[in-house]
Design a protein around this motif. Structure first.
Motif, PDB file in Angstrom:
ATOM      1  N   PRO A  51      47.174  31.962  13.468  1.00  0.00           N
ATOM      2  CA  PRO A  51      47.664  33.203  12.879  1.00  0.00           C
ATOM      3  C   PRO A  51      48.134  34.276  13.856  1.00  0.00           C
ATOM      4  CG  PRO A  51      45.268  33.195  12.884  1.00  0.00           C
ATOM      5  CD  PRO A  51      45.708  31.842  13.407  1.00  0.00           C
ATOM      6  N   ALA A  52      47.908  34.119  15.145  1.00  0.00           N
ATOM      7  CA  ALA A  52      48.347  35.157  16.094  1.00  0.00           C
ATOM      8  C   ALA A  52      49.859  35.343  15.983  1.00  0.00           C
ATOM      9  CB  ALA A  52      47.959  34.783  17.522  1.00  0.00           C
ATOM     10  N   GLY A  53      50.296  36.578  15.987  1.00  0.00           N
ATOM     11  CA  GLY A  53      51.708  36.875  15.773  1.00  0.00           C
ATOM     12  C   GLY A  53      52.500  37.091  17.047  1.00  0.00           C
ATOM     13  N   ARG A  54      51.822  37.129  18.169  1.00  0.00           N
ATOM     14  CA  ARG A  54      52.563  37.327  19.418  1.00  0.00           C
ATOM     15  C   ARG A  54      51.793  36.695  20.575  1.00  0.00           C
ATOM     16  NH1 ARG A  54      50.681  41.813  22.127  1.00  0.00           N
ATOM     17  NH2 ARG A  54      49.082  42.952  20.973  1.00  0.00           N
ATOM     18  N   PRO A  55      52.485  36.474  21.690  1.00  0.00           N
ATOM     19  CA  PRO A  55      51.857  35.786  22.830  1.00  0.00           C
ATOM     20  C   PRO A  55      50.714  36.594  23.434  1.00  0.00           C
ATOM     21  CG  PRO A  55      54.244  35.941  23.105  1.00  0.00           C
ATOM     22  CD  PRO A  55      53.887  36.790  21.929  1.00  0.00           C
ATOM     23  N   LEU A  56      49.887  35.895  24.220  1.00  0.00           N
ATOM     24  CA  LEU A  56      48.903  36.603  25.037  1.00  0.00           C
ATOM     25  C   LEU A  56      49.650  37.378  26.114  1.00  0.00           C
ATOM     26  CD1 LEU A  56      46.138  33.927  25.690  1.00  0.00           C
ATOM     27  CD2 LEU A  56      45.983  35.938  24.198  1.00  0.00           C
ATOM     28  N   PRO A  57      49.313  38.645  26.321  1.00  0.00           N
ATOM     29  CA  PRO A  57      49.951  39.373  27.421  1.00  0.00           C
ATOM     30  C   PRO A  57      49.625  38.711  28.758  1.00  0.00           C
ATOM     31  CG  PRO A  57      48.934  40.899  25.893  1.00  0.00           C
ATOM     32  CD  PRO A  57      48.462  39.509  25.502  1.00  0.00           C
ATOM     33  N   GLN A  58      50.635  38.596  29.588  1.00  0.00           N
ATOM     34  CA  GLN A  58      50.474  37.954  30.889  1.00  0.00           C
ATOM     35  C   GLN A  58      50.410  39.000  31.991  1.00  0.00           C
ATOM     36  OE1 GLN A  58      53.544  35.154  31.916  1.00  0.00           O
ATOM     37  NE2 GLN A  58      52.495  34.461  33.756  1.00  0.00           N
ATOM     38  N   LEU A  59      49.544  38.756  32.965  1.00  0.00           N
ATOM     39  CA  LEU A  59      49.410  39.644  34.116  1.00  0.00           C
ATOM     40  C   LEU A  59      50.143  39.022  35.306  1.00  0.00           C
ATOM     41  CD1 LEU A  59      47.887  42.291  34.889  1.00  0.00           C
ATOM     42  CD2 LEU A  59      46.089  40.820  35.818  1.00  0.00           C
ATOM     43  N   PRO A  60      51.105  39.737  35.904  1.00  0.00           N
ATOM     44  CA  PRO A  60      51.781  39.187  37.087  1.00  0.00           C
ATOM     45  C   PRO A  60      50.818  39.133  38.265  1.00  0.00           C
ATOM     46  CG  PRO A  60      52.500  41.447  36.690  1.00  0.00           C
ATOM     47  CD  PRO A  60      51.603  41.070  35.546  1.00  0.00           C
ATOM     48  N   LEU A  61      50.871  38.045  39.013  1.00  0.00           N
ATOM     49  CA  LEU A  61      49.972  37.860  40.154  1.00  0.00           C
ATOM     50  C   LEU A  61      50.767  37.747  41.447  1.00  0.00           C
ATOM     51  CD1 LEU A  61      47.573  35.161  38.668  1.00  0.00           C
ATOM     52  CD2 LEU A  61      47.178  37.640  38.813  1.00  0.00           C
ATOM     53  N   GLU A  62      50.077  38.009  42.542  1.00  0.00           N
ATOM     54  CA  GLU A  62      50.644  37.790  43.869  1.00  0.00           C
ATOM     55  C   GLU A  62      49.506  37.436  44.820  1.00  0.00           C
ATOM     56  OE1 GLU A  62      52.472  41.462  45.051  1.00  0.00           O
ATOM     57  OE2 GLU A  62      50.559  42.442  45.465  1.00  0.00           O
ATOM     58  N   ILE A  63      49.856  36.779  45.903  1.00  0.00           N
ATOM     59  CA  ILE A  63      48.889  36.513  46.964  1.00  0.00           C
ATOM     60  C   ILE A  63      49.322  37.361  48.153  1.00  0.00           C
ATOM     61  CG2 ILE A  63      47.941  34.774  48.525  1.00  0.00           C
ATOM     62  CD1 ILE A  63      48.361  32.725  46.275  1.00  0.00           C
ATOM     63  N   ASP A  64      48.434  38.277  48.583  1.00  0.00           N
ATOM     64  CA  ASP A  64      48.825  39.202  49.654  1.00  0.00           C
ATOM     65  C   ASP A  64      48.731  38.541  51.031  1.00  0.00           C
ATOM     66  OD1 ASP A  64      46.159  39.265  50.455  1.00  0.00           O
ATOM     67  OD2 ASP A  64      45.756  41.231  49.568  1.00  0.00           O
ATOM     68  N   ALA A  65      49.072  39.292  52.062  1.00  0.00           N
ATOM     69  CA  ALA A  65      49.124  38.755  53.427  1.00  0.00           C
ATOM     70  C   ALA A  65      47.772  38.219  53.889  1.00  0.00           C
ATOM     71  CB  ALA A  65      49.618  39.842  54.378  1.00  0.00           C
ATOM     72  N   ALA A  66      46.691  38.760  53.340  1.00  0.00           N
ATOM     73  CA  ALA A  66      45.351  38.303  53.718  1.00  0.00           C
ATOM     74  C   ALA A  66      44.906  37.102  52.884  1.00  0.00           C
ATOM     75  CB  ALA A  66      44.354  39.451  53.554  1.00  0.00           C
ATOM     76  N   GLY A  67      45.759  36.679  51.941  1.00  0.00           N
ATOM     77  CA  GLY A  67      45.431  35.518  51.121  1.00  0.00           C
ATOM     78  C   GLY A  67      44.643  35.845  49.868  1.00  0.00           C
ATOM     79  N   HIS A  68      44.574  37.131  49.524  1.00  0.00           N
ATOM     80  CA  HIS A  68      43.840  37.533  48.320  1.00  0.00           C
ATOM     81  C   HIS A  68      44.754  37.487  47.096  1.00  0.00           C
ATOM     82  CE1 HIS A  68      41.460  39.904  51.467  1.00  0.00           C
ATOM     83  NE2 HIS A  68      40.703  38.888  51.083  1.00  0.00           N
ATOM     84  N   LEU A  69      44.207  36.994  46.008  1.00  0.00           N
ATOM     85  CA  LEU A  69      44.934  36.986  44.741  1.00  0.00           C
ATOM     86  C   LEU A  69      44.797  38.362  44.112  1.00  0.00           C
ATOM     87  CD1 LEU A  69      46.447  35.185  42.669  1.00  0.00           C
ATOM     88  CD2 LEU A  69      44.216  34.761  41.600  1.00  0.00           C
ATOM     89  N   ARG A  70      45.956  38.962  43.774  1.00  0.00           N
ATOM     90  CA  ARG A  70      45.942  40.326  43.231  1.00  0.00           C
ATOM     91  C   ARG A  70      46.886  40.438  42.050  1.00  0.00           C
ATOM     92  NH1 ARG A  70      46.930  44.612  47.747  1.00  0.00           N
ATOM     93  NH2 ARG A  70      48.465  45.107  46.177  1.00  0.00           N
ATOM     94  N   ALA A  71      46.627  41.428  41.212  1.00  0.00           N
ATOM     95  CA  ALA A  71      47.574  41.763  40.155  1.00  0.00           C
ATOM     96  C   ALA A  71      48.773  42.444  40.807  1.00  0.00           C
ATOM     97  CB  ALA A  71      46.928  42.689  39.133  1.00  0.00           C
ATOM     98  N   ALA A  72      49.964  42.045  40.392  1.00  0.00           N
ATOM     99  CA  ALA A  72      51.183  42.612  40.965  1.00  0.00           C
ATOM    100  C   ALA A  72      51.819  43.632  40.031  1.00  0.00           C
ATOM    101  CB  ALA A  72      52.177  41.499  41.273  1.00  0.00           C
ATOM    102  N   GLY A  73      51.146  43.945  38.942  1.00  0.00           N
ATOM    103  CA  GLY A  73      51.693  44.891  37.986  1.00  0.00           C
ATOM    104  C   GLY A  73      50.833  44.911  36.753  1.00  0.00           C
ATOM    105  N   ASN A  74      51.377  45.485  35.697  1.00  0.00           N
ATOM    106  CA  ASN A  74      50.621  45.590  34.444  1.00  0.00           C
ATOM    107  C   ASN A  74      50.916  44.391  33.539  1.00  0.00           C
ATOM    108  OD1 ASN A  74      48.927  46.646  32.533  1.00  0.00           O
ATOM    109  ND2 ASN A  74      49.975  48.627  32.419  1.00  0.00           N
ATOM    110  N   PHE A  75      50.184  44.286  32.450  1.00  0.00           N
ATOM    111  CA  PHE A  75      50.394  43.199  31.498  1.00  0.00           C
ATOM    112  C   PHE A  75      51.818  43.243  30.928  1.00  0.00           C
ATOM    113  CE2 PHE A  75      45.726  43.173  31.340  1.00  0.00           C
ATOM    114  CZ  PHE A  75      45.489  41.799  31.382  1.00  0.00           C
ATOM    115  N   SER A  76      52.285  42.089  30.498  1.00  0.00           N
ATOM    116  CA  SER A  76      53.637  41.963  29.957  1.00  0.00           C
ATOM    117  C   SER A  76      53.786  42.628  28.596  1.00  0.00           C
ATOM    118  CB  SER A  76      54.009  40.487  29.838  1.00  0.00           C
ATOM    119  OG  SER A  76      53.093  39.825  28.968  1.00  0.00           O
ATOM    120  N   GLY A  77      52.679  42.916  27.941  1.00  0.00           N
ATOM    121  CA  GLY A  77      52.730  43.541  26.627  1.00  0.00           C
ATOM    122  C   GLY A  77      51.398  44.180  26.298  1.00  0.00           C
TER     123      GLY A  77
END
Ligand code: FES
Length: 122
Positions: A76-102
């Motif tokens: 019954p869900a009417g829209r996708p799960l909001p996605q969070l953009p990710l990036e791996i920084d110079a130190a190798g850490h996984l980080r959010a690269a912005g806000n959710f897609s929705g």
């Protein structure tokens, strides 16, 4: 929720190609149907009879495809799960690269923003 998927199988919506470093994806865990936790990950063991991996909300069985931007494939869900953009920084850490897609959560969560409700709260 964060998943490490086969990057070769990802088919992200336009504009999200850089959101999944090394096949790592992140989505809101709050179901867009009624706000329950998307708590299950389906990993098929019999590929000839079962569909691809999926994120599933056990409340009403909304099923989301993590390979295509969290699109709804069942339920019954009417829209996708909001996605969070990710990036791996110079130190190798996984980080959010912005806000959710929705907007996170079900659509009716914005009822507190209705003008009539605000007047009563003041
Ligand atoms: S709250 Fe997730 S399917 Fe209903």
């Amino acid at each position: 929720v964060v998943l490490h998927l086969d990057a070769r199988e990802l088919k992200m919506p336009p504009g999200r190609s850089g959101w999944t470093p090394r096949g790592i994806v992140a989505y809101s865990k709050i179901c867009t149907h009624a706000g329950c936790a998307v708590a299950l990950f389906r990993k098929p063991t019999f590929p000839t009879v079962e569909p691809q991996e999926a994120l599933i909300c056990p409340c009403h069985y909304s099923t989301f495809n993590p390979f295509t931007g969290g699109t709804v494939t069942f339920g019954p869900a009417g829209r996708p799960l909001p996605q969070l953009p990710l990036e791996i920084d110079a130190a190798g850490h996984l980080r959010a690269a912005g806000n959710f897609s929705g907007r996170v959560g079900p659509g009716w969560w914005n009822v507190r923003e209705q003008p009539t409700f605000r007047k009563r709260a003041v």
